[in-house]
Write a protein that holds these residues in place. Structure first.
Motif, PDB file in Angstrom:
ATOM      1  N   TYR A 100       0.799  -1.221   0.000  1.00  0.00           N
ATOM      2  CA  TYR A 100       0.000   0.000   0.000  1.00  0.00           C
ATOM      3  C   TYR A 100       0.839   1.283   0.000  1.00  0.00           C
ATOM      4  O   TYR A 100       0.314   2.369   0.208  1.00  0.00           O
ATOM      5  N   ASN A 101       2.147   1.146  -0.262  1.00  0.00           N
ATOM      6  CA  ASN A 101       3.053   2.297  -0.349  1.00  0.00           C
ATOM      7  C   ASN A 101       3.027   3.178   0.889  1.00  0.00           C
ATOM      8  O   ASN A 101       2.874   4.394   0.809  1.00  0.00           O
ATOM      9  N   ILE A 102       3.181   2.553   2.037  1.00  0.00           N
ATOM     10  CA  ILE A 102       3.225   3.262   3.306  1.00  0.00           C
ATOM     11  C   ILE A 102       4.689   3.406   3.720  1.00  0.00           C
ATOM     12  O   ILE A 102       5.397   2.408   3.830  1.00  0.00           O
ATOM     13  N   PRO A 103       5.158   4.629   3.974  1.00  0.00           N
ATOM     14  CA  PRO A 103       6.527   4.794   4.470  1.00  0.00           C
ATOM     15  C   PRO A 103       6.712   3.994   5.764  1.00  0.00           C
ATOM     16  O   PRO A 103       5.873   4.052   6.671  1.00  0.00           O
ATOM     17  N   PHE A 104       7.822   3.258   5.849  1.00  0.00           N
ATOM     18  CA  PHE A 104       8.018   2.258   6.897  1.00  0.00           C
ATOM     19  C   PHE A 104       9.466   2.255   7.355  1.00  0.00           C
ATOM     20  O   PHE A 104      10.374   2.177   6.531  1.00  0.00           O
ATOM     21  N   ALA A 105       9.681   2.355   8.655  1.00  0.00           N
ATOM     22  CA  ALA A 105      11.033   2.306   9.213  1.00  0.00           C
ATOM     23  C   ALA A 105      11.118   1.215  10.263  1.00  0.00           C
ATOM     24  O   ALA A 105      10.221   1.065  11.091  1.00  0.00           O
ATOM     25  N   THR A 106      12.215   0.473  10.232  1.00  0.00           N
ATOM     26  CA  THR A 106      12.436  -0.571  11.236  1.00  0.00           C
ATOM     27  C   THR A 106      13.612  -0.245  12.144  1.00  0.00           C
ATOM     28  O   THR A 106      13.951  -1.036  13.014  1.00  0.00           O
ATOM     29  N   ASN A 107      14.238   0.909  11.922  1.00  0.00           N
ATOM     30  CA  ASN A 107      15.375   1.276  12.752  1.00  0.00           C
ATOM     31  C   ASN A 107      15.422   2.787  12.948  1.00  0.00           C
ATOM     32  O   ASN A 107      14.719   3.540  12.262  1.00  0.00           O
TER      33      ASN A 107
END
Length: 139
Positions: A100-107
């Motif tokens: 869904y083209n959602i900006p996503f950060a894991t760090n």
């Protein structure tokens, strides 16, 4: 914008510190989180945080459903690369954010880039994808 916060147990303190550091930016947006992470952030920052269920009771699935319904604009999910406990949940959220083209950060490094971009207006394109007619996010 609607920002979802999640973190593995070993990264909860980092999430709290991040939210303290960027409280001024986050205060201009709607913040939601899984229960434990959200409570810690709300207590430390005074930010209003919409709480979903805890991870063990389906909070990640609740956030995932909001992503699928285009009600989340950014996800910050601080992960512990040494943990195998939540691999399926991380894959689930990653797949939805990609779909869904959602900006996503894991760090922390990526989260800082996203939050500073949010402040600059780099993510204003989400208003086109998610028109203002969308109802406000409720837990």
């Amino acid at each position: 914008m609607n920002i979802a916060l999640m973190s593995h147990d070993k990264k909860k303190e980092l999430m709290v510190q991040f939210c303290i550091a960027y409280c001024g930016i986050l205060s201009k947006h709607t913040v939601c989180a899984t229960n434990t992470t959200g409570k810690l952030v709300a207590e430390a920052t005074g930010l209003p945080v919409n709480l979903f269920l805890s991870h063990a009771h389906g909070g990640i699935q609740q956030i995932g459903a909001r992503i699928a319904y285009n009600e989340i604009d950014m996800v910050l999910f601080f992960t512990d690369p040494q943990s195998n406990d939540l691999d399926a949940d991380l894959r689930y959220i990653t797949r939805l954010c990609d779909q869904y083209n959602i900006p996503f950060a894991t760090n922390l490094a990526t989260a800082e880039m996203l939050i500073l971009g949010l402040q600059r207006g780099d993510l204003d394109w989400r208003d086109i994808v998610r028109p203002k007619t969308t109802k406000p996010l409720k837990a």
